[in-house]
Design a protein around this motif. Sequence first.
Motif, mmCIF file in Angstrom:
data_model
loop_
_atom_site.group_PDB
_atom_site.id
_atom_site.type_symbol
_atom_site.label_atom_id
_atom_site.label_comp_id
_atom_site.label_asym_id
_atom_site.label_seq_id
_atom_site.Cartn_x
_atom_site.Cartn_y
_atom_site.Cartn_z
ATOM 1 N N UNK A 139 0.769 -1.235 0.000
ATOM 2 C CA UNK A 139 0.000 0.000 0.000
ATOM 3 C C UNK A 139 0.803 1.289 0.000
ATOM 4 N N UNK A 140 0.100 2.396 0.230
ATOM 5 C CA UNK A 140 0.641 3.733 0.018
ATOM 6 C C UNK A 140 1.631 4.244 1.036
ATOM 7 N N UNK A 141 1.827 3.537 2.158
ATOM 8 C CA UNK A 141 2.824 3.974 3.143
ATOM 9 C C UNK A 141 4.230 3.531 2.770
ATOM 10 N N UNK A 142 4.341 2.871 1.624
ATOM 11 C CA UNK A 142 5.642 2.413 1.133
ATOM 12 C C UNK A 142 5.987 3.152 -0.159
ATOM 13 N N UNK A 143 7.292 3.199 -0.471
ATOM 14 C CA UNK A 143 7.733 3.904 -1.685
ATOM 15 C C UNK A 143 8.855 3.112 -2.353
ATOM 16 N N UNK A 144 8.751 2.986 -3.662
ATOM 17 C CA UNK A 144 9.792 2.287 -4.446
ATOM 18 C C UNK A 144 10.897 3.309 -4.748
ATOM 19 N N UNK A 145 11.848 3.414 -3.852
ATOM 20 C CA UNK A 145 12.897 4.429 -3.978
ATOM 21 C C UNK A 145 13.916 4.090 -5.059
ATOM 22 N N UNK A 146 14.028 2.811 -5.381
ATOM 23 C CA UNK A 146 15.010 2.313 -6.338
ATOM 24 C C UNK A 146 14.452 1.011 -6.899
ATOM 25 N N UNK A 147 14.866 0.629 -8.082
ATOM 26 C CA UNK A 147 14.345 -0.624 -8.650
ATOM 27 C C UNK A 147 14.615 -1.814 -7.735
ATOM 28 N N UNK A 148 15.619 -1.687 -6.848
ATOM 29 C CA UNK A 148 15.978 -2.787 -5.964
ATOM 30 C C UNK A 148 15.471 -2.601 -4.538
ATOM 31 N N UNK A 149 14.785 -1.479 -4.245
ATOM 32 C CA UNK A 149 14.390 -1.206 -2.862
ATOM 33 C C UNK A 149 12.967 -0.658 -2.739
ATOM 34 N N UNK A 150 12.297 -1.104 -1.703
ATOM 35 C CA UNK A 150 10.971 -0.616 -1.331
ATOM 36 C C UNK A 150 11.031 -0.253 0.149
ATOM 37 N N UNK A 151 10.738 0.995 0.498
ATOM 38 C CA UNK A 151 10.913 1.445 1.887
ATOM 39 C C UNK A 151 9.573 1.836 2.508
ATOM 40 N N UNK A 152 9.486 1.644 3.817
ATOM 41 C CA UNK A 152 8.307 2.018 4.600
ATOM 42 C C UNK A 152 8.583 3.386 5.224
ATOM 43 N N UNK A 153 7.747 4.385 4.883
ATOM 44 C CA UNK A 153 7.951 5.739 5.403
ATOM 45 C C UNK A 153 8.046 5.762 6.932
ATOM 46 N N UNK A 154 7.339 4.870 7.580
ATOM 47 C CA UNK A 154 7.283 4.837 9.039
ATOM 48 C C UNK A 154 8.671 4.712 9.676
ATOM 49 N N UNK A 155 9.588 4.029 8.989
ATOM 50 C CA UNK A 155 10.882 3.733 9.596
ATOM 51 C C UNK A 155 12.034 4.574 9.029
ATOM 52 N N UNK A 156 11.712 5.570 8.201
ATOM 53 C CA UNK A 156 12.752 6.425 7.631
ATOM 54 C C UNK A 156 13.277 7.374 8.696
ATOM 55 N N UNK A 157 14.612 7.453 8.829
ATOM 56 C CA UNK A 157 15.230 8.362 9.791
ATOM 57 C C UNK A 157 15.878 9.565 9.113
ATOM 58 N N UNK A 158 16.524 9.336 7.975
ATOM 59 C CA UNK A 158 17.089 10.435 7.199
ATOM 60 C C UNK A 158 17.315 9.952 5.771
ATOM 61 N N UNK A 159 17.562 10.903 4.873
ATOM 62 C CA UNK A 159 17.718 10.535 3.461
ATOM 63 C C UNK A 159 18.439 11.644 2.718
ATOM 64 N N UNK A 160 18.993 11.274 1.565
ATOM 65 C CA UNK A 160 19.511 12.257 0.616
ATOM 66 C C UNK A 160 19.172 11.768 -0.788
ATOM 67 N N UNK A 161 19.788 12.331 -1.805
ATOM 68 C CA UNK A 161 19.427 11.999 -3.183
ATOM 69 C C UNK A 161 19.918 10.629 -3.637
ATOM 70 N N UNK A 162 20.705 9.946 -2.806
ATOM 71 C CA UNK A 162 21.233 8.637 -3.210
ATOM 72 C C UNK A 162 20.959 7.513 -2.216
ATOM 73 N N UNK A 163 20.642 7.863 -0.947
ATOM 74 C CA UNK A 163 20.453 6.827 0.066
ATOM 75 C C UNK A 163 19.342 7.201 1.045
ATOM 76 N N UNK A 164 18.782 6.160 1.690
ATOM 77 C CA UNK A 164 17.786 6.334 2.743
ATOM 78 C C UNK A 164 18.239 5.519 3.951
ATOM 79 N N UNK A 165 18.316 6.173 5.098
ATOM 80 C CA UNK A 165 18.680 5.497 6.332
ATOM 81 C C UNK A 165 17.405 5.191 7.117
ATOM 82 N N UNK A 166 17.240 3.918 7.510
ATOM 83 C CA UNK A 166 16.071 3.503 8.270
ATOM 84 C C UNK A 166 16.490 3.136 9.685
ATOM 85 N N UNK A 167 15.516 2.769 10.522
ATOM 86 C CA UNK A 167 15.847 2.411 11.904
ATOM 87 C C UNK A 167 16.891 1.309 11.941
#
Length: 246
Positions: free
Chosen positions: A185-213
């Motif tokens: 569902x919509x609380x997730x985002x396909x940030x890269x063809x190889x990755x799907x992230x849950x917004x709930x656990x995002x701690x920080x991000x930039x244009x190339x990486x996302x750091x989660x819990x």
Amino acid sequence: MRIAVCDDEKEVRSLLGSRIKRLYPEADVCFFGSGEELLQSDRQFDILLLDIQMAGKDGMETAQELRKKDRNLVLIFITALEEYVFRAFDVGAFHYLVKPFTDEKFEAVLAGAWEQCRERIGKEQKRKPESEERCILIKTGGVHTRIPIHDIMYAEVFNRKVMIHSVHGDIEYYGKLSDLEKQVGGDFFRSHRANLVHFKYVEKYNATEIWLEKGKALMAKQNYAEFVKRYLKYNSAKRSSGHDAQ
């Protein structure tokens, strides 16, 4: 939101349907030409616009039967005669529209009904026990494993295998990340063809990486702007609902 329109005049059904869609394009609208047809439907609705004067089973009789199986239905009566107004409230009607009515009056009444439904649904979701939370079922090594969607932090794919990283550990299975994306569902985002992230656990991000819990995911540069837009919207929605976004 699911809205039913029950009126024995096709032109009236069409007019009401167009007014509803103009105000709430996202609404799922169904039409019925008689009380009998409505009562035979196995669908459940949030809002019902019901004509009182119909051939066969009239609106009052229809409403009385509907109330026996659905106390939450927001009922709006539509009729040309004001004499029914007191009987309308005997069956818990939300409002009573007397023909002809203006677009402004219709909009105000429907907006009130919509808000009442939205509040009820929100309260029901808050009361929903964790055991009833949405889950996905993963098959790996001949074993089926149930994973609550709210526990998934992110997922990655490599060599036709999907790795789900949840708060309780990791699980790997053969599958497609695109299929998982449709399930969660919509609380997730396909940030890269190889990755799907849950917004709930995002701690920080930039244009190339996302750091989660726990862990880190890739960000495709072409997806960055949309990610930021969706993440801010997610956080805003959580604050509005009284939950702290994580």
